[in-house]
Motif scaffolding. Structure first.
Motif, PDB file in Angstrom:
ATOM      1  N   TRP A  83       0.830  -1.210   0.000  1.00 20.88           N
ATOM      2  CA  TRP A  83       0.000   0.000   0.000  1.00 20.88           C
ATOM      3  C   TRP A  83       0.859   1.253   0.000  1.00 20.88           C
ATOM      4  CZ3 TRP A  83      -1.201   3.646   4.061  1.00 20.88           C
ATOM      5  CH2 TRP A  83      -2.268   4.506   3.750  1.00 20.88           C
ATOM      6  N   LEU A  84       1.921   1.260   0.804  1.00 20.26           N
ATOM      7  CA  LEU A  84       2.786   2.440   0.891  1.00 20.26           C
ATOM      8  C   LEU A  84       3.453   2.753  -0.448  1.00 20.26           C
ATOM      9  CD1 LEU A  84       4.390   1.816   4.381  1.00 20.26           C
ATOM     10  CD2 LEU A  84       3.032   3.828   3.741  1.00 20.26           C
ATOM     11  N   LEU A  85       3.708   1.734  -1.256  1.00 16.90           N
ATOM     12  CA  LEU A  85       4.339   1.964  -2.556  1.00 16.90           C
ATOM     13  C   LEU A  85       3.443   2.756  -3.499  1.00 16.90           C
ATOM     14  CD1 LEU A  85       6.130  -1.460  -3.120  1.00 16.90           C
ATOM     15  CD2 LEU A  85       7.211   0.762  -2.748  1.00 16.90           C
ATOM     16  N   THR A  86       2.161   2.876  -3.166  1.00 13.33           N
ATOM     17  CA  THR A  86       1.245   3.700  -3.956  1.00 13.33           C
ATOM     18  C   THR A  86       1.192   5.138  -3.438  1.00 13.33           C
ATOM     19  OG1 THR A  86      -0.755   3.254  -2.626  1.00 13.33           O
ATOM     20  CG2 THR A  86      -0.175   1.642  -4.337  1.00 13.33           C
ATOM     21  N   GLN A  87       1.969   5.423  -2.379  1.00 14.09           N
ATOM     22  CA  GLN A  87       1.853   6.714  -1.697  1.00 14.09           C
ATOM     23  C   GLN A  87       3.009   7.678  -1.996  1.00 14.09           C
ATOM     24  OE1 GLN A  87      -0.948   7.305   0.343  1.00 14.09           O
ATOM     25  NE2 GLN A  87      -1.583   5.352  -0.533  1.00 14.09           N
ATOM     26  N   GLY A  88       3.808   7.363  -3.013  1.00  9.42           N
ATOM     27  CA  GLY A  88       4.887   8.275  -3.375  1.00  9.42           C
ATOM     28  C   GLY A  88       6.212   7.942  -2.724  1.00  9.42           C
ATOM     29  N   LYS A  89       7.136   8.891  -2.766  1.00  9.36           N
ATOM     30  CA  LYS A  89       8.524   8.664  -2.350  1.00  9.36           C
ATOM     31  C   LYS A  89       8.632   8.316  -0.870  1.00  9.36           C
ATOM     32  CE  LYS A  89      11.380  11.214  -4.472  1.00  9.36           C
ATOM     33  NZ  LYS A  89      12.170  12.372  -4.960  1.00  9.36           N
ATOM     34  N   ASP A  90       7.891   9.023  -0.016  1.00  7.27           N
ATOM     35  CA  ASP A  90       7.960   8.736   1.417  1.00  7.27           C
ATOM     36  C   ASP A  90       7.463   7.329   1.728  1.00  7.27           C
ATOM     37  OD1 ASP A  90       9.015  11.203   2.012  1.00  7.27           O
ATOM     38  OD2 ASP A  90       7.065  12.135   2.413  1.00  7.27           O
ATOM     39  N   GLY A  91       6.411   6.918   1.053  1.00  9.20           N
ATOM     40  CA  GLY A  91       5.893   5.567   1.254  1.00  9.20           C
ATOM     41  C   GLY A  91       6.887   4.516   0.807  1.00  9.20           C
ATOM     42  N   SER A  92       7.577   4.769  -0.293  1.00  2.32           N
ATOM     43  CA  SER A  92       8.577   3.821  -0.787  1.00  2.32           C
ATOM     44  C   SER A  92       9.722   3.652   0.211  1.00  2.32           C
ATOM     45  CB  SER A  92       9.135   4.288  -2.136  1.00  2.32           C
ATOM     46  OG  SER A  92       8.122   4.315  -3.112  1.00  2.32           O
ATOM     47  N   ARG A  93      10.115   4.751   0.860  1.00  2.38           N
ATOM     48  CA  ARG A  93      11.196   4.684   1.844  1.00  2.38           C
ATOM     49  C   ARG A  93      10.800   3.798   3.029  1.00  2.38           C
ATOM     50  NH1 ARG A  93      11.532   9.667   2.744  1.00  2.38           N
ATOM     51  NH2 ARG A  93      10.587   9.844   4.799  1.00  2.38           N
ATOM     52  N   LEU A  94       9.587   3.950   3.499  1.00  2.00           N
ATOM     53  CA  LEU A  94       9.102   3.118   4.595  1.00  2.00           C
ATOM     54  C   LEU A  94       9.004   1.659   4.172  1.00  2.00           C
ATOM     55  CD1 LEU A  94       6.309   5.407   6.071  1.00  2.00           C
ATOM     56  CD2 LEU A  94       8.462   4.792   7.174  1.00  2.00           C
ATOM     57  N   ALA A  95       8.495   1.417   2.969  1.00  2.65           N
ATOM     58  CA  ALA A  95       8.361   0.044   2.470  1.00  2.65           C
ATOM     59  C   ALA A  95       9.713  -0.641   2.408  1.00  2.65           C
ATOM     60  CB  ALA A  95       7.700   0.047   1.094  1.00  2.65           C
ATOM     61  N   ASP A  96      10.738   0.077   1.995  1.00  2.62           N
ATOM     62  CA  ASP A  96      12.082  -0.497   1.945  1.00  2.62           C
ATOM     63  C   ASP A  96      12.564  -0.888   3.340  1.00  2.62           C
ATOM     64  OD1 ASP A  96      12.181  -0.195  -0.783  1.00  2.62           O
ATOM     65  OD2 ASP A  96      13.338   1.672  -0.736  1.00  2.62           O
ATOM     66  N   GLN A  97      12.233  -0.084   4.338  1.00  2.00           N
ATOM     67  CA  GLN A  97      12.649  -0.411   5.705  1.00  2.00           C
ATOM     68  C   GLN A  97      11.865  -1.600   6.260  1.00  2.00           C
ATOM     69  OE1 GLN A  97      13.679   2.862   8.461  1.00  2.00           O
ATOM     70  NE2 GLN A  97      12.944   4.211   6.823  1.00  2.00           N
ATOM     71  N   PHE A  98      10.595  -1.703   5.912  1.00  2.98           N
ATOM     72  CA  PHE A  98       9.819  -2.867   6.339  1.00  2.98           C
ATOM     73  C   PHE A  98      10.411  -4.153   5.761  1.00  2.98           C
ATOM     74  CE2 PHE A  98       5.626  -0.295   6.866  1.00  2.98           C
ATOM     75  CZ  PHE A  98       6.095   0.180   8.076  1.00  2.98           C
ATOM     76  N   ALA A  99      10.927  -4.061   4.533  1.00  8.16           N
ATOM     77  CA  ALA A  99      11.514  -5.239   3.884  1.00  8.16           C
ATOM     78  C   ALA A  99      12.737  -5.749   4.637  1.00  8.16           C
ATOM     79  CB  ALA A  99      11.894  -4.904   2.438  1.00  8.16           C
ATOM     80  N   GLY A 100      13.357  -4.891   5.437  1.00 11.07           N
ATOM     81  CA  GLY A 100      14.544  -5.297   6.178  1.00 11.07           C
ATOM     82  C   GLY A 100      14.254  -5.967   7.508  1.00 11.07           C
ATOM     83  N   ILE A 101      12.995  -6.091   7.892  1.00 11.60           N
ATOM     84  CA  ILE A 101      12.648  -6.732   9.161  1.00 11.60           C
ATOM     85  C   ILE A 101      12.763  -8.250   9.014  1.00 11.60           C
ATOM     86  CG2 ILE A 101      10.820  -7.129  10.860  1.00 11.60           C
ATOM     87  CD1 ILE A 101       9.691  -4.394  10.163  1.00 11.60           C
ATOM     88  N   ALA A 102      13.595  -8.887   9.836  1.00 11.54           N
ATOM     89  CA  ALA A 102      13.747 -10.353   9.820  1.00 11.54           C
ATOM     90  C   ALA A 102      12.585 -10.966  10.602  1.00 11.54           C
ATOM     91  CB  ALA A 102      15.089 -10.754  10.414  1.00 11.54           C
ATOM     92  N   PHE A 103      11.394 -10.877  10.031  1.00  9.24           N
ATOM     93  CA  PHE A 103      10.158 -11.167  10.756  1.00  9.24           C
ATOM     94  C   PHE A 103      10.002 -12.627  11.161  1.00  9.24           C
ATOM     95  CE2 PHE A 103       9.314 -11.885   6.326  1.00  9.24           C
ATOM     96  CZ  PHE A 103       8.505 -13.013   6.308  1.00  9.24           C
ATOM     97  N   TYR A 104      10.616 -13.555  10.413  1.00  4.94           N
ATOM     98  CA  TYR A 104      10.363 -14.972  10.698  1.00  4.94           C
ATOM     99  C   TYR A 104      10.836 -15.370  12.091  1.00  4.94           C
ATOM    100  CZ  TYR A 104      10.208 -20.027  10.341  1.00  4.94           C
ATOM    101  OH  TYR A 104       9.938 -21.346  10.582  1.00  4.94           O
ATOM    102  N   TYR A 105      11.824 -14.691  12.609  1.00  3.97           N
ATOM    103  CA  TYR A 105      12.374 -15.037  13.916  1.00  3.97           C
ATOM    104  C   TYR A 105      11.817 -14.161  15.035  1.00  3.97           C
ATOM    105  CZ  TYR A 105      15.522 -17.536  10.854  1.00  3.97           C
ATOM    106  OH  TYR A 105      16.023 -18.369   9.876  1.00  3.97           O
ATOM    107  N   LEU A 106      10.750 -13.428  14.747  1.00  2.00           N
ATOM    108  CA  LEU A 106      10.144 -12.535  15.728  1.00  2.00           C
ATOM    109  C   LEU A 106       8.720 -12.988  16.058  1.00  2.00           C
ATOM    110  CD1 LEU A 106      11.158  -9.083  14.180  1.00  2.00           C
ATOM    111  CD2 LEU A 106      12.359 -10.336  15.981  1.00  2.00           C
ATOM    112  N   SER A 107       8.272 -12.670  17.261  1.00  2.00           N
ATOM    113  CA  SER A 107       6.867 -12.880  17.617  1.00  2.00           C
ATOM    114  C   SER A 107       6.026 -11.801  16.943  1.00  2.00           C
ATOM    115  CB  SER A 107       6.689 -12.801  19.136  1.00  2.00           C
ATOM    116  OG  SER A 107       6.905 -11.474  19.580  1.00  2.00           O
ATOM    117  N   LEU A 108       4.716 -11.993  16.943  1.00  2.00           N
ATOM    118  CA  LEU A 108       3.835 -10.988  16.342  1.00  2.00           C
ATOM    119  C   LEU A 108       3.944  -9.653  17.072  1.00  2.00           C
ATOM    120  CD1 LEU A 108       0.677 -13.186  15.656  1.00  2.00           C
ATOM    121  CD2 LEU A 108       2.304 -12.305  13.977  1.00  2.00           C
TER     122      LEU A 108
END
Length: 233
Positions: A188-213
């Protein structure tokens, strides 16, 4: 003679609001015989349904009976507690299912770990009769919460109020559902312009599989908090 300009303006692209969903699992027994030793686990892994393999690797965070946050999948938990084999548990726990393009590759990787461990063992590890491994699979029931987010500024407050089911659905389950294999927030953020893309890139860096919800939720909020303009503060 001067060319006449078209007085009609080009309409702005309409961005759909983010629809917050929640979900729950309905679990049932898979059509696979229970397991009491490591060789049986290897054999059943080869034939268990994809839905069962996915459940034991990916859906454990949402299942109420998930009982050991040290290991991210049910096979590693069983190896640690039923077989009392921390070495095998650690090897199975290091398997990240989201690093494999399809479940057949994940299945093969898990079987390879078990086969190697069997080759190193002088005996076949057994579990107590009351600690057999039962293959399960689940259906995901999705609920519409009625909550919508119209702009990135509202995302932080909405995420802070989300249930574990919403975090699971939007940040983990989405990766199997979306062709991009992204979480729903990023898509969704990738549809929101440059600021949204920056946040989306940071979310991609979360190693979520080894984290609790809860830990995933905190990481998302940390990223949003690092950009006050995205929170409307």
């Amino acid at each position: 003679m001067m060319a006449r300009r078209n007085s009609k303006s080009v309409p702005a692209t309409r961005v759909e609001p983010f629809q917050v969903r929640d979900c729950a699992l309905i679990c049932r027994t898979a059509n696979v015989h229970p397991v009491l030793n490591l060789r049986e686990l290897r054999d059943r892994l080869e034939i268990c349904p994809d839905a069962s393999l996915y459940h034991h690797f990916c859906e454990t965070r949402l299942r109420a009976t998930f009982d050991d946050p040290e290991y991210p999948n049910d096979f590693a938990v069983w190896a640690a507690h039923a077989l009392r084999d921390p070495t095998l548990a650690e090897r199975l726990g290091m398997l990240n299912p989201y690093e494999y393009n399809d479940l057949s590759l994940l299945r093969r990787a898990a079987m390879d770990i078990i086969e190697d461990h069997l080759a190193e063992s002088s005996i076949i590890p057994w579990a107590p009769a009351e600690s057999q491994f039962q293959f399960l699979q689940a259906m995901t029931i999705v609920f519409d919460t009625g909550v919508t987010i119209s702009s990135p500024e509202g995302l932080s407050d909405a995420v802070a109020r989300m249930t574990p089911g919403s975090i699971y659905f939007h940040f983990i389950e989405a990766r199997r559902r979306l062709p991009s294999h992204r979480d729903d927030f990023s898509a969704w953020l990738l549809t929101q312009g440059k600021d949204g893309s920056r946040l989306a890139d940071q979310f991609a860096g979360i190693a979520f599989y080894y984290l609790s919800l809860r830990e995933i939720q905190e990481r998302v909020l940390d990223i949003l908090g690092a950009h006050p303009e995205e929170r409307g503060t």
